[in-house]
Design a protein around this motif. Structure first.
Motif, PDB file in Angstrom:
ATOM      1  N   LYS A 117       0.828  -1.197   0.000  1.00  0.00           N
ATOM      2  CA  LYS A 117       0.000   0.000   0.000  1.00  0.00           C
ATOM      3  C   LYS A 117       0.870   1.257   0.000  1.00  0.00           C
ATOM      4  CE  LYS A 117      -3.289   2.748   2.471  1.00  0.00           C
ATOM      5  NZ  LYS A 117      -2.331   3.825   2.757  1.00  0.00           N
ATOM      6  N   ARG A 154       1.084   6.734  -6.620  1.00  0.00           N
ATOM      7  CA  ARG A 154      -0.115   7.524  -6.848  1.00  0.00           C
ATOM      8  C   ARG A 154       0.129   9.012  -6.622  1.00  0.00           C
ATOM      9  NH1 ARG A 154      -5.300   5.686  -5.856  1.00  0.00           N
ATOM     10  NH2 ARG A 154      -4.292   3.877  -4.952  1.00  0.00           N
ATOM     11  N   GLY A 172      -5.684   9.918  11.113  1.00  0.00           N
ATOM     12  CA  GLY A 172      -6.659   9.574  10.089  1.00  0.00           C
ATOM     13  C   GLY A 172      -7.715   8.608  10.596  1.00  0.00           C
ATOM     14  N   GLY A 173      -7.502   8.062  11.802  1.00  0.00           N
ATOM     15  CA  GLY A 173      -8.496   7.171  12.396  1.00  0.00           C
ATOM     16  C   GLY A 173      -8.368   5.728  11.943  1.00  0.00           C
ATOM     17  N   THR A 174      -7.303   5.384  11.225  1.00  0.00           N
ATOM     18  CA  THR A 174      -7.188   4.024  10.703  1.00  0.00           C
ATOM     19  C   THR A 174      -6.285   3.136  11.548  1.00  0.00           C
ATOM     20  OG1 THR A 174      -5.633   5.028   9.177  1.00  0.00           O
ATOM     21  CG2 THR A 174      -7.751   4.351   8.287  1.00  0.00           C
ATOM     22  N   LEU A 225      -6.315   2.335  14.816  1.00  0.00           N
ATOM     23  CA  LEU A 225      -7.058   1.426  15.698  1.00  0.00           C
ATOM     24  C   LEU A 225      -7.664   0.271  14.885  1.00  0.00           C
ATOM     25  CD1 LEU A 225      -8.115   1.236  18.686  1.00  0.00           C
ATOM     26  CD2 LEU A 225     -10.251   2.111  17.773  1.00  0.00           C
ATOM     27  N   LEU A 226      -8.234   0.621  13.742  1.00  0.00           N
ATOM     28  CA  LEU A 226      -8.861  -0.396  12.895  1.00  0.00           C
ATOM     29  C   LEU A 226      -7.805  -1.396  12.411  1.00  0.00           C
ATOM     30  CD1 LEU A 226     -11.571  -1.154  11.744  1.00  0.00           C
ATOM     31  CD2 LEU A 226     -11.078   0.231   9.753  1.00  0.00           C
ATOM     32  N   THR A 267      -6.890  -4.009  14.858  1.00  0.00           N
ATOM     33  CA  THR A 267      -7.867  -5.053  15.172  1.00  0.00           C
ATOM     34  C   THR A 267      -7.789  -6.177  14.140  1.00  0.00           C
ATOM     35  OG1 THR A 267      -9.663  -4.128  13.851  1.00  0.00           O
ATOM     36  CG2 THR A 267      -9.448  -3.335  16.108  1.00  0.00           C
ATOM     37  N   TYR A 268      -6.989  -5.984  13.115  1.00  0.00           N
ATOM     38  CA  TYR A 268      -6.804  -7.028  12.113  1.00  0.00           C
ATOM     39  C   TYR A 268      -5.716  -7.988  12.589  1.00  0.00           C
ATOM     40  CZ  TYR A 268     -10.022  -5.325   8.661  1.00  0.00           C
ATOM     41  OH  TYR A 268     -11.182  -5.001   8.014  1.00  0.00           O
ATOM     42  N   TYR A 280     -15.149  -5.682  13.126  1.00  0.00           N
ATOM     43  CA  TYR A 280     -15.295  -4.574  14.061  1.00  0.00           C
ATOM     44  C   TYR A 280     -15.566  -3.294  13.286  1.00  0.00           C
ATOM     45  CZ  TYR A 280     -13.780  -0.932  17.354  1.00  0.00           C
ATOM     46  OH  TYR A 280     -13.713   0.186  18.138  1.00  0.00           O
ATOM     47  N   PRO A 314     -15.573   0.545  14.204  1.00  0.00           N
ATOM     48  CA  PRO A 314     -15.358   1.533  15.265  1.00  0.00           C
ATOM     49  C   PRO A 314     -16.348   2.689  15.139  1.00  0.00           C
ATOM     50  CG  PRO A 314     -13.572   1.637  13.653  1.00  0.00           C
ATOM     51  CD  PRO A 314     -14.526   0.567  13.188  1.00  0.00           C
ATOM     52  N   VAL A 348     -15.960   5.738  11.997  1.00  0.00           N
ATOM     53  CA  VAL A 348     -14.933   5.074  11.204  1.00  0.00           C
ATOM     54  C   VAL A 348     -14.395   6.022  10.122  1.00  0.00           C
ATOM     55  CG1 VAL A 348     -16.596   4.078   9.577  1.00  0.00           C
ATOM     56  CG2 VAL A 348     -14.404   2.934   9.977  1.00  0.00           C
ATOM     57  N   MET A 349     -13.059   5.963   9.931  1.00  0.00           N
ATOM     58  CA  MET A 349     -12.417   6.818   8.922  1.00  0.00           C
ATOM     59  C   MET A 349     -11.563   5.943   8.013  1.00  0.00           C
ATOM     60  SD  MET A 349     -13.141  10.017   9.817  1.00  0.00           S
ATOM     61  CE  MET A 349     -11.822  11.199   9.534  1.00  0.00           C
ATOM     62  N   PHE A 350     -11.348   6.427   6.782  1.00  0.00           N
ATOM     63  CA  PHE A 350     -10.543   5.656   5.844  1.00  0.00           C
ATOM     64  C   PHE A 350      -9.561   6.556   5.118  1.00  0.00           C
ATOM     65  CE2 PHE A 350     -14.402   3.025   6.184  1.00  0.00           C
ATOM     66  CZ  PHE A 350     -13.805   1.860   6.593  1.00  0.00           C
ATOM     67  N   TYR A 351      -8.698   5.928   4.314  1.00  0.00           N
ATOM     68  CA  TYR A 351      -7.731   6.696   3.528  1.00  0.00           C
ATOM     69  C   TYR A 351      -8.473   7.492   2.469  1.00  0.00           C
ATOM     70  CZ  TYR A 351      -4.919   3.086   5.700  1.00  0.00           C
ATOM     71  OH  TYR A 351      -4.351   2.239   6.603  1.00  0.00           O
ATOM     72  N   GLN A 374      -7.622   9.205  -0.086  1.00  0.00           N
ATOM     73  CA  GLN A 374      -7.188   9.218  -1.488  1.00  0.00           C
ATOM     74  C   GLN A 374      -7.470   7.906  -2.208  1.00  0.00           C
ATOM     75  OE1 GLN A 374      -5.353   8.828   1.072  1.00  0.00           O
ATOM     76  NE2 GLN A 374      -3.500   7.644   0.689  1.00  0.00           N
ATOM     77  N   LEU A 375      -7.914   6.894  -1.456  1.00  0.00           N
ATOM     78  CA  LEU A 375      -8.208   5.596  -2.078  1.00  0.00           C
ATOM     79  C   LEU A 375      -9.707   5.450  -2.347  1.00  0.00           C
ATOM     80  CD1 LEU A 375      -5.965   3.050  -0.127  1.00  0.00           C
ATOM     81  CD2 LEU A 375      -5.417   4.473  -2.071  1.00  0.00           C
ATOM     82  N   PHE A 431      -7.948  -4.190   3.132  1.00  0.00           N
ATOM     83  CA  PHE A 431      -8.320  -4.818   4.400  1.00  0.00           C
ATOM     84  C   PHE A 431      -8.588  -6.311   4.215  1.00  0.00           C
ATOM     85  CE2 PHE A 431      -9.223  -0.413   5.815  1.00  0.00           C
ATOM     86  CZ  PHE A 431      -8.456  -0.441   6.951  1.00  0.00           C
ATOM     87  N   GLN A 463     -16.448  -3.432   5.608  1.00  0.00           N
ATOM     88  CA  GLN A 463     -15.142  -3.805   6.157  1.00  0.00           C
ATOM     89  C   GLN A 463     -15.297  -4.782   7.308  1.00  0.00           C
ATOM     90  OE1 GLN A 463     -12.973  -3.622   9.574  1.00  0.00           O
ATOM     91  NE2 GLN A 463     -14.462  -1.992   9.388  1.00  0.00           N
TER      92      GLN A 463
END
Lengths: 276, 310
Positions: free
Chosen positions: A10, A17, A84-86, A88-89, A92-93, B78, B80, B83-86, B88-89, B98, B141
């Motif tokens: 990534k 990108r 960015g909030g990612t 924590l997520l 969990t993986y 899960y 959260p 929830v936030m993501f990237y 630019q994607l 994921f 997700q």
């Protein structure tokens, strides 16, 4: 291993990108070709001077540019994910913190290595093709050494950026600290060393002094690229101390490797103990 | 094998107790509502189950293994809060990333995106997504790799009523498939019809846990009867006065109707008396709702608690 590669992948595709990879490669190629052709302009002539002089100039410019690029590339590795909030997520993986950080390192490290190989590689080939009577073998050896040490230096500063990134909780603070690190190693350190030299009026242990250069990866990098030609006259300022270092090229290489391995290990340790 | 089993779990943050002696389990095919004021410890509970933190005391077992083991987290979904993501994607790229991390097949990605209603937007960058779309991507997700345990923190925030209904329908389907589901929400009336059990946390302690009927019994809150008099209100009041020897009823006149709060154990006796008297034209019975039970257990100091942070 799979998840490390997923994270690295990534980061790599991100740097494709957002054109980082291309931009850094272009900067490196332009820089190398510019120095190769105009490096001797000060002495009144335009054209390729000599391989040692070109590499010495490149290394002198490299110490400004490479740490800066590496720090910019990596300073938000963890703190950016957190803001960015990612983060924590991600955690969990089925992905350990070490795997996450190593994946980031692989991605950023490969980005920097690719840009270095492409940028300086293209410049090296251009010099070999366009300059008449250049000794290809010594040019190739010098370019390989230069590219290799540049990659190691970059990795060192990527790892230093990680130490910041896993510790702080806000991106602007990470950016500020990254700049402070750059400032310290690139500008302050040599001044401090020089100051110590002058202030101690020769009282300082003559055996110990050259070793102080090993405390700065950018000094190791310059020494490595200049000393290799056996021409210590090119060493200026505090770098002339390096002529007295009893360790040779292999020791300098080890020094550069340690300079990325130790901060990386430190960042891993700090990240593992950090509360989420 | 339980989905998770918290056994006497305590957790301290800088010596401040966040959780105190929590016992809580979730079985497969069960939907558990986890409720509490802000800072009550819901998120900490979830983080312990996810293995992001380890308890200071007690044990956490998840899907028959240790919380946080890769073989365990692989089977947990899960979502959260916020929830936030990237940015630019695209949605598809994010879900692919994921899925790879979870070791789930990439083929399910377009299907999942269709399922949550992002079929048309999956190739748009997520910075163009609305809050509701981000929430739906977060759901997709969480559903990657058919989780055996699904934990959703405020899943309906930002969803319109249709999408909310879709979500609950989806959760029911998963539940029938044997997935254990934890729902954290402040929208109590919304989740009430869908949960099998509720757990109420206050100040890091489990105040009550069980199905709604058990919670009602435990709370022992009065049932409200709304009565339409057949003849006159006063006649009806007489019937009630005679029927209620000692139960202490509260009677309120309410635009030609009577509202009577009756203790659960006296309810049937009163109803029998009312039916026998012939003074009632119509009756409706209001059980205490989840919200009433929640307020009962949180206590009147609830507002002060709700100002807490976490």
């Amino acid at each position: 291993m799979n998840s490390i590669w997923t994270i690295a992948r990534k980061e790599l595709s991100d740097s494709l990108r957002n054109r980082w990879l291309m931009a850094i490669s272009l900067v490196f190629a332009t820089l190398a070709l510019g120095i190769a052709w105009f490096g001797a302009a000060a002495s009144g002539q335009v054209g390729y001077a000599s391989t040692p002089a070109t590499i010495a100039s490149l290394a002198s410019l490299g110490i400004f540019l490479i740490p800066l690029i590496a720090l910019l590339l990596a300073y938000d590795a963890i703190v950016g994910e957190e803001e960015g909030g990612t983060l924590l997520l991600l955690l969990t993986y089925p992905l350990s913190r070490s795997q996450l950080l190593l994946g980031k390192f692989l991605g950023h490290g490969l980005t920097l290595a690719l840009a270095t190989v492409i940028g300086f590689g293209v410049a090296g080939v251009a010099i070999a093709v366009l300059v008449e009577n250049v000794a290809i073998a010594s040019l190739a050896a010098a370019m390989l050494r230069f590219i290799g040490s540049t990659v190691l230096l970059g990795w060192g500063f990527i790892a230093l950026a990680y130490v910041i990134s896993v510790r702080v909780s806000e991106k602007p603070i990470a950016a500020g600290l990254a700049l402070a690190i750059w400032f310290f190693f690139v500008l302050i350190f040599d001044l401090m060393l020089l100051g110590t030299l002058v202030a101690s009026e020769g009282q300082f242990s003559a055996e110990l002094l050259p070793w102080l250069l090993m405390l700065n990866p950018t000094d190791i990098y310059r020494l490595l690229n200049i000393v290799a030609f056996g021409d210590t006259a090119q060493l200026s300022g505090v770098l002339s101390l390096g002529a007295d270092l009893p360790i040779g090229a292999a020791g300098l290489w080890i020094g550069l490797v340690l300079w990325f391995a130790i901060p990386l290990a430190g960042a891993l340790l700090l990240f593992r103990n950090r509360r989420i | 094998m339980s989905c998770f089993d918290l056994d006497n779990v305590s957790y301290r943050y800088d010596k401040n107790p966040v959780l105190r002696g929590i016992d809580l389990t979730l079985e497969p095919g069960e939907i558990l509502g986890l409720f509490g004021h802000n800072g009550a410890g819901k998120t900490t509970c979830i983080k312990l189950i996810l293995g992001l933190m380890t308890p200071n005391q007690g044990s956490v077992s998840v899907l028959g293994g240790h919380a946080g083991d890769p073989q365990v987290t692989q089977h947990i979904g899960y979502l959260p809060e916020n929830v936030m993501f990237y940015p630019q994607l695209t949605g598809r790229e994010i879900l692919n990333h994921f899925a790879r991390l979870k070791g789930a097949s990439l083929q399910q990605v377009p299907k999942l995106l269709e399922q949550v209603g992002l079929g048309d937007e999956m190739d748009a960058r997520t910075k163009t997504y609305s809050k509701g779309m981000r929430q739906r991507l977060g759901l997709a997700q969480a559903l990657l790799g058919k989780p055996k345990l699904l934990m959703l923190d405020e899943p309906t925030v930002g969803l319109d009523p249709v999408a909310t209904a879709d979500l609950y329908r989806l959760l029911r389907k998963l539940r029938e498939g044997g997935t254990g589901i934890v729902l954290c929400s402040h929208v109590l009336p919304g989740v009430e019809p869908y949960i099998d059990r509720a757990a109420i946390l206050t100040d890091g302690a489990l105040k009550a846990a069980g199905d709604l009927a058990a919670l009602r019994r435990q709370a022992n809150m009065p049932v409200t009867l709304s009565l339409d008099p057949a003849n006159s209100i006063s006649a009806l009041e007489d019937v009630i006065d005679r029927a209620s020897s000692s139960s202490g009823l509260i009677i309120k006149s309410d635009s030609g109707r009577l509202r009577v709060d009756v203790q659960p154990r006296d309810k049937m006796a009163l109803l029998h008396a009312l039916m026998a008297s012939g003074e009632v034209a119509d009756v409706s019975i209001h059980q205490p709702s989840l919200e009433d039970i929640y307020v009962h257990f949180i206590g009147s100091g609830g507002l002060a608690h709700r100002g807490g942070s976490q």
